[in-house]
Scaffold this motif. Sequence first.
Motif, PDB file in Angstrom:
ATOM      1  N   ASP A   1       0.831  -1.209   0.000  1.00  0.00           N
ATOM      2  CA  ASP A   1       0.000   0.000   0.000  1.00  0.00           C
ATOM      3  C   ASP A   1       0.861   1.253   0.000  1.00  0.00           C
ATOM      4  O   ASP A   1       0.565   2.228  -0.701  1.00  0.00           O
ATOM      5  CB  ASP A   1      -0.917  -0.007   1.229  1.00  0.00           C
ATOM      6  CG  ASP A   1      -2.018  -1.053   1.124  1.00  0.00           C
ATOM      7  OD1 ASP A   1      -2.299  -1.502  -0.007  1.00  0.00           O
ATOM      8  OD2 ASP A   1      -2.583  -1.413   2.179  1.00  0.00           O
TER       9      ASP A   1
ATOM     10  N   THR B   1       2.268   1.671  -3.416  1.00  0.00           N
ATOM     11  CA  THR B   1       1.243   2.161  -4.353  1.00  0.00           C
ATOM     12  C   THR B   1       1.040   3.666  -4.184  1.00  0.00           C
ATOM     13  O   THR B   1       0.945   4.416  -5.160  1.00  0.00           O
ATOM     14  CB  THR B   1      -0.076   1.419  -4.126  1.00  0.00           C
ATOM     15  OG1 THR B   1       0.124   0.033  -4.334  1.00  0.00           O
ATOM     16  CG2 THR B   1      -1.146   1.925  -5.081  1.00  0.00           C
TER      17      THR B   1
ATOM     18  N   ASP C   1       1.744   6.445  -7.026  1.00  0.00           N
ATOM     19  CA  ASP C   1       0.661   7.342  -7.453  1.00  0.00           C
ATOM     20  C   ASP C   1       1.095   8.798  -7.357  1.00  0.00           C
ATOM     21  O   ASP C   1       0.842   9.610  -8.261  1.00  0.00           O
ATOM     22  CB  ASP C   1      -0.580   7.109  -6.594  1.00  0.00           C
ATOM     23  CG  ASP C   1      -1.281   5.799  -6.934  1.00  0.00           C
ATOM     24  OD1 ASP C   1      -0.996   5.259  -8.030  1.00  0.00           O
ATOM     25  OD2 ASP C   1      -2.088   5.336  -6.113  1.00  0.00           O
TER      26      ASP C   1
END
Length: 845
Positions: free
Chosen positions: A673, A676, A680
Motif C-alpha cells: 500500500d 502504491t 501514485d
Amino acid sequence: MGRDHNGRVRGELRIHLGAAPGVGKTFAMLGEAHRRVGRGADVVVGVVETHGRERTAGLLEGLEVVPRRTVRHGGTELHEMDLAAVLARRPQVVLVDELAHTNAPGSRHARRWQDVEELLDAGIDVISTVNVQHLESLGDVVETITGARQHETVPDEVVRRAEQIEIVDITPEALRRRLAHGNVYPPERVDAALAHYFRVPNLVALRELALLWIADEVDVALRRYRTEQQVSDVWETRERVVVALTGGRESETVLRRAARIAKRSGGADLMAVHVLRGDGLAPGRAGAPVVAADRVRRMAEGVGASVHTVVGESVDDALLDFARGVNATQLVLGTSRRSRLARVFDPGIGARVVQESGPIDVHMVTHSAAGRALRLPRLRSGLTPGRQALGWTAAVLGPAAATVLGIALTDWVDLSTDVVLYFLATVLAALAGGLGPALLAALLGGLLLNFFLSPPLYSLAIATPGNVITVAAMLLVGVLVALVVDRAARRAEQAARARAEAALLASFARTVLTRSDPLPRLLDRVRETWALRSVALLEQGEDRVWRRVACTGAAGACDRPERADVDVVVAPGLHLVGTGRALPAADRRLLEVVGGQALLALRGQRAEAGAADAERRAAANETRGALLSAVGHDLRSPLTSIKAAAGSLRDEHLPLGPDDRAELLATVEESADRLTGLVDNLLDSSRLAAGAVTPLLAPVGYDEVAATALLGLEGADRVRVEIGEDLPDVLADAGLLDRVLANVVDNALRHGGTEVVLRASAYSDRVELRVVDRGRGVAPRERDALFAAFQRLGDRDATSGLGLGLSVAQGLTVVMGGELTAEDTPGGGLTVVVSLPAAPVGVTR
C-alpha cells in the motif's frame, strides 16, 4: 445608434455597473425595462438571473421573456439564453443579465458578452449588468482585496464601448444588512459571505474601485470628445496640475510647491513636463536637456507625478499646448533666473505664459536662483521673425548713423573713413538679419555716401568710378557675410535639433532598458512626444493578416499600415504606425530610430518569455534530480520490507506459527500500500510538471468525495466529518478531488495529533473544505515550503514518504481552478483549506 464598419445601424449598449453582488444591478435593469415598456418600447427578456430573490423575480411580471434553450453537458442540463430566438424575435430592446457569464459548451459563443456583440450588430439595443470584479483589467486588484479570484471576466473594451454606463451604488453597511436579511444569498451561505468577501473593508475598497473606474472612463470620453470637436478651451471638470521643470537647481523647489498645490486641490493629478525646444534648448540653459532628463524624472517620480517630455519651437507655446491638451486647471512655473536688465528686452517664458494662459491658473514660484543670472537674452539660432525684424531695422538705422557720423566728423576724417563706417553698417545688418537686410544696407549706404559725403555733395551724380566700385564692394561684402550667417544659422539649428533628438532617444532608451514592460510605455511616449492620437506596433503573420503587438491612444484607430498617417517600417512584416497627423521628414527619420528601439523592446519581451520557459524546464530538471535522489531510499524501503517478509514466508526451515504468518502477510500488504501511494504521487507529480492533467469538471459534493477518500486510509477512524448535505456542490473532477483529500487527510493523520476534523462552508462563488488538526502546527515562515515537492516537514523524517503528498494535492487543486492554502488552527495545530468554485446555479449532476 452608431454604425459598424459596413455602414449598418448598430444597437446601443447600456450597462449597470456594480461594486459587488447584491447592490441591485438586476433590479435596476428590470426597473429600466418597465419604464421603457411604459413609453411604448418593444422590450423582451433574453436572460435574467434572479438567484432566488423574490423581489427581483417579481419585476419579471409584465415583461415578455424569451424561453431559454436547454444544453446537455456531462449528464447535466444547463439553461442558456436562446440567441437565435432573440434574433428571430428582433425586439427593440433585450435584457441580458451578467455580461461576464461563460456559456455552456456547444453554444454559438463561448462568452455572453459575445452574444451581446452579435445582438448589437443586428441593430438591437441591449441592457446588461456587470460587477466591477469581473472587469478583466481589475482581476488582480480584486483578488488582492478579497482573496477571491474571478474566473469569469469581460474585456474592459467591451464595457467602454457602451453608450451608457450607470453605476449602481449602495453603502457597505446597507449591503451587509441586505445580505444578513437573506435578500442576496440563501441562509446557509450568509455567515461565510459576511466573514469573507463581504467584510466592510473589502466592500469599501470595491466601491472605491468602481467609482474610480467609472471616473476614468468619463474622463476618457471627455478627452475623446474634446479631441473630436477640436475643443481647446479648458473645462474645469477635474483638477490637474502641470508643473514645468528645466532640470536646473530650482526644479526641486518648484516641484515640491506643485506637489503641495496638487494635494491641497483634493489630490489632483500632478504632471511634470520637460520641454525640449525645437532648437534643442531647454527653458533654462544651453545643453540642459541631456543633463536634466534623469534629474527631472527622479524628482517627479519621488512625489508621485507622471513625467512627460514634449518638443516645441517655443517653450511657452509648448507648455500651454500640453496643459490645454490634458485639460489642466493649474500651471506651475519657476520665476525667471534672468536679471531685470535681461527681462527689459525679453519678459521671459513665465510672463508670456501668464499672458496667454486664459482660464488656466498660473502659479509663479520664487526660488533662490531667481533674478541672479546677468546674461542678456540670447538670440535664438535660425533667422526667426524677430531677428529678421532686427536686421531690417539695422539696415535702415546703420547707414543713417554712418551718415550722421560722417557729416559730424567731416573736418577730422576723410572719405575712406566714411566708407569703412558704411561697410560696418552693412556687416552688422548682415549679421543680424541675413541677406535681405544686408543688400538694403549696402544699397542705402551707397546712396547716402554718394549724396552726403562724396563730391558733388547733395547730388546722386557719380563723379568718379571709385564710388561705383565702393558700392559694389559693399554689396559683395554684404552678400558674403549674409551667406555665412545663413549657413551658420542652419548649422546651429541642425546641431540644436540633433541635441534635442539625442535627448529624446536617450529618454526612449531609458524607457526600454529600465521598464519591466517597456513596449506599451515606449509607444505612449512616442504618442505624447509627437502629439499623435494613437500609436501601434503592427505585425503581419503568415496568414498576411495584420495584428497589433501593442497599441496606445485612441482605441481601434490603428489596425493596418495603409490606414495610418505615419507608417515606419521597423522590420519586414513589422510596422510602427500612428494616427492623428502627418510628420515632417526629419521627425520620420527620428521615428525610424525609435522603431529600432521598439524592435529591441519586442525582442526583449519575447526573450523574457523564452527565459521563463527555460526556467520552467530547468525547474523540471531540478525536480528530476530531486526525484532520483529521493527514490533511491523511499521506494527501496517498502520493497525491502516486502522481499524480507516474502522470503521469510517461503523459507521451509523457518518455523512460523499462524500469528507470525499473519504478521508477515500484513507487513507485505502494508508495504505494498505504501509503495502504491508513492508511485501514485510520483505519477501525479510528473503529470503536473508536464502539464498533462486535464480535469473533467462537473458538479460534485464534498461529502461524497470525503467518504470515498477516507476508505483505505490508515487511521481513518480518527477523522470526524462535519459537512452539511445542503452545502452547494463544487465544480471539480471527482477523481482528482479524491486524490487531493486523501493526501491532505493522510498528512494530517501523520502529523496532526489524535483527531482530524473536516468542515465545509460556502461564501460568494466558492466553497471551502477545512481539514483541521490539533498537531504541533507549522511556523509561518515554513508555510511556503509546506507545499514544495520532496519536503517532509523540514526533511527531518525520510521514512514516511517522498514528501510529495501536499505538493501533488496543491497542483491538482490548481488544475481544477481552486486553491490549497494553510492557516493556523485556533488553539494550536494546522488547518489546510481546499477552496474550489461553486457549481453554477442550474447545473445539476
